[in-house]
Design a protein around this motif. Structure first.
Motif, PDB file in Angstrom:
ATOM      1  N   LEU A 138     -16.233  -3.809  29.206  1.00  0.00           N
ATOM      2  CA  LEU A 138     -15.391  -2.641  29.454  1.00  0.00           C
ATOM      3  C   LEU A 138     -13.911  -2.994  29.618  1.00  0.00           C
ATOM      4  O   LEU A 138     -13.045  -2.208  29.214  1.00  0.00           O
ATOM      5  CB  LEU A 138     -15.887  -1.897  30.699  1.00  0.00           C
ATOM      6  CG  LEU A 138     -17.238  -1.209  30.553  1.00  0.00           C
ATOM      7  CD1 LEU A 138     -17.628  -0.533  31.854  1.00  0.00           C
ATOM      8  CD2 LEU A 138     -17.212  -0.196  29.430  1.00  0.00           C
ATOM      9  N   ILE A 139     -13.607  -4.119  30.213  1.00  0.00           N
ATOM     10  CA  ILE A 139     -12.202  -4.496  30.392  1.00  0.00           C
ATOM     11  C   ILE A 139     -11.498  -4.720  29.062  1.00  0.00           C
ATOM     12  O   ILE A 139     -10.408  -4.184  28.856  1.00  0.00           O
ATOM     13  CB  ILE A 139     -12.078  -5.715  31.342  1.00  0.00           C
ATOM     14  CG1 ILE A 139     -12.418  -5.272  32.763  1.00  0.00           C
ATOM     15  CG2 ILE A 139     -10.679  -6.305  31.292  1.00  0.00           C
ATOM     16  CD1 ILE A 139     -12.403  -6.369  33.786  1.00  0.00           C
ATOM     17  N   PRO A 140     -12.054  -5.460  28.105  1.00  0.00           N
ATOM     18  CA  PRO A 140     -11.370  -5.571  26.804  1.00  0.00           C
ATOM     19  C   PRO A 140     -11.251  -4.232  26.072  1.00  0.00           C
ATOM     20  O   PRO A 140     -10.239  -3.967  25.406  1.00  0.00           O
ATOM     21  CB  PRO A 140     -12.241  -6.543  26.010  1.00  0.00           C
ATOM     22  CG  PRO A 140     -12.968  -7.319  27.031  1.00  0.00           C
ATOM     23  CD  PRO A 140     -13.180  -6.388  28.181  1.00  0.00           C
ATOM     24  N   ALA A 149     -10.907  -1.287  27.535  1.00  0.00           N
ATOM     25  CA  ALA A 149      -9.835  -0.571  28.224  1.00  0.00           C
ATOM     26  C   ALA A 149      -8.474  -1.128  27.815  1.00  0.00           C
ATOM     27  O   ALA A 149      -7.529  -0.354  27.597  1.00  0.00           O
ATOM     28  CB  ALA A 149     -10.022  -0.670  29.733  1.00  0.00           C
ATOM     29  N   ILE A 150      -8.357  -2.438  27.709  1.00  0.00           N
ATOM     30  CA  ILE A 150      -7.100  -3.040  27.280  1.00  0.00           C
ATOM     31  C   ILE A 150      -6.767  -2.621  25.853  1.00  0.00           C
ATOM     32  O   ILE A 150      -5.616  -2.329  25.529  1.00  0.00           O
ATOM     33  CB  ILE A 150      -7.159  -4.573  27.429  1.00  0.00           C
ATOM     34  CG1 ILE A 150      -7.200  -4.949  28.909  1.00  0.00           C
ATOM     35  CG2 ILE A 150      -5.988  -5.239  26.740  1.00  0.00           C
ATOM     36  CD1 ILE A 150      -7.440  -6.414  29.170  1.00  0.00           C
ATOM     37  N   SER A 207     -22.215  -7.833  34.011  1.00  0.00           N
ATOM     38  CA  SER A 207     -21.802  -8.298  32.683  1.00  0.00           C
ATOM     39  C   SER A 207     -21.178  -7.176  31.853  1.00  0.00           C
ATOM     40  O   SER A 207     -20.512  -7.448  30.862  1.00  0.00           O
ATOM     41  CB  SER A 207     -22.994  -8.910  31.951  1.00  0.00           C
ATOM     42  OG  SER A 207     -23.976  -7.922  31.733  1.00  0.00           O
ATOM     43  N   ILE A 211     -18.815  -5.332  32.865  1.00  0.00           N
ATOM     44  CA  ILE A 211     -17.373  -5.438  33.120  1.00  0.00           C
ATOM     45  C   ILE A 211     -16.701  -6.267  32.042  1.00  0.00           C
ATOM     46  O   ILE A 211     -15.570  -5.963  31.629  1.00  0.00           O
ATOM     47  CB  ILE A 211     -17.136  -6.082  34.509  1.00  0.00           C
ATOM     48  CG1 ILE A 211     -17.529  -5.114  35.609  1.00  0.00           C
ATOM     49  CG2 ILE A 211     -15.708  -6.532  34.693  1.00  0.00           C
ATOM     50  CD1 ILE A 211     -16.563  -3.984  35.837  1.00  0.00           C
ATOM     51  N   TYR A 212     -17.366  -7.297  31.569  1.00  0.00           N
ATOM     52  CA  TYR A 212     -16.790  -8.170  30.548  1.00  0.00           C
ATOM     53  C   TYR A 212     -16.632  -7.448  29.209  1.00  0.00           C
ATOM     54  O   TYR A 212     -15.860  -7.883  28.363  1.00  0.00           O
ATOM     55  CB  TYR A 212     -17.647  -9.428  30.373  1.00  0.00           C
ATOM     56  CG  TYR A 212     -17.715 -10.275  31.620  1.00  0.00           C
ATOM     57  CD1 TYR A 212     -16.558 -10.730  32.228  1.00  0.00           C
ATOM     58  CD2 TYR A 212     -18.937 -10.610  32.182  1.00  0.00           C
ATOM     59  CE1 TYR A 212     -16.610 -11.505  33.371  1.00  0.00           C
ATOM     60  CE2 TYR A 212     -19.003 -11.390  33.326  1.00  0.00           C
ATOM     61  CZ  TYR A 212     -17.832 -11.832  33.923  1.00  0.00           C
ATOM     62  OH  TYR A 212     -17.889 -12.581  35.046  1.00  0.00           O
TER      63      TYR A 212
END
Length: 63
Positions: free
Chosen positions: A7-9, A11-12, A2, A4-5
Motif C-alpha cells: 500500500l505504501i508504494p 500511495a506514493i 505485509s 503495508i509494503y
C-alpha cells in the motif's frame, strides 16, 4: 503487516501522479484566468448575430 509494503508504494505512486497532473495544469495555464468563465455567462457575445437570425414562426398571424 505485509499489506503495508504494497500500500505504501501505491500511495506514493498516487501522490506522484497527482503532483504531475497539478504541475501539468499549472504549466498549461489552466489557472491563469479563473474569472473569465464566470463572467462569460453574464454577457451575450452574439448581439450582432442575433438580429440576423430569422424569428420563430408565430401560431397566429398578426391582425
Amino acid at each position: 503487516m505485509s499489506v503495508i509494503y504494497v500500500l505504501i508504494p501505491i500511495a506514493i505512486l498516487f501522490v506522484i501522479i497527482g503532483l504531475g497532473v497539478f504541475f501539468w495544469a499549472v504549466r498549461a495555464r489552466q489557472f491563469d484566468d479563473l474569472d473569465k468563465e464566470g463572467f462569460s455567462i453574464l454577457f451575450d457575445e452574439n448581439n450582432a448575430d442575433s438580429s440576423k437570425q430569422p424569428h420563430a414562426p408565430q401560431d397566429k398571424p398578426p391582425q
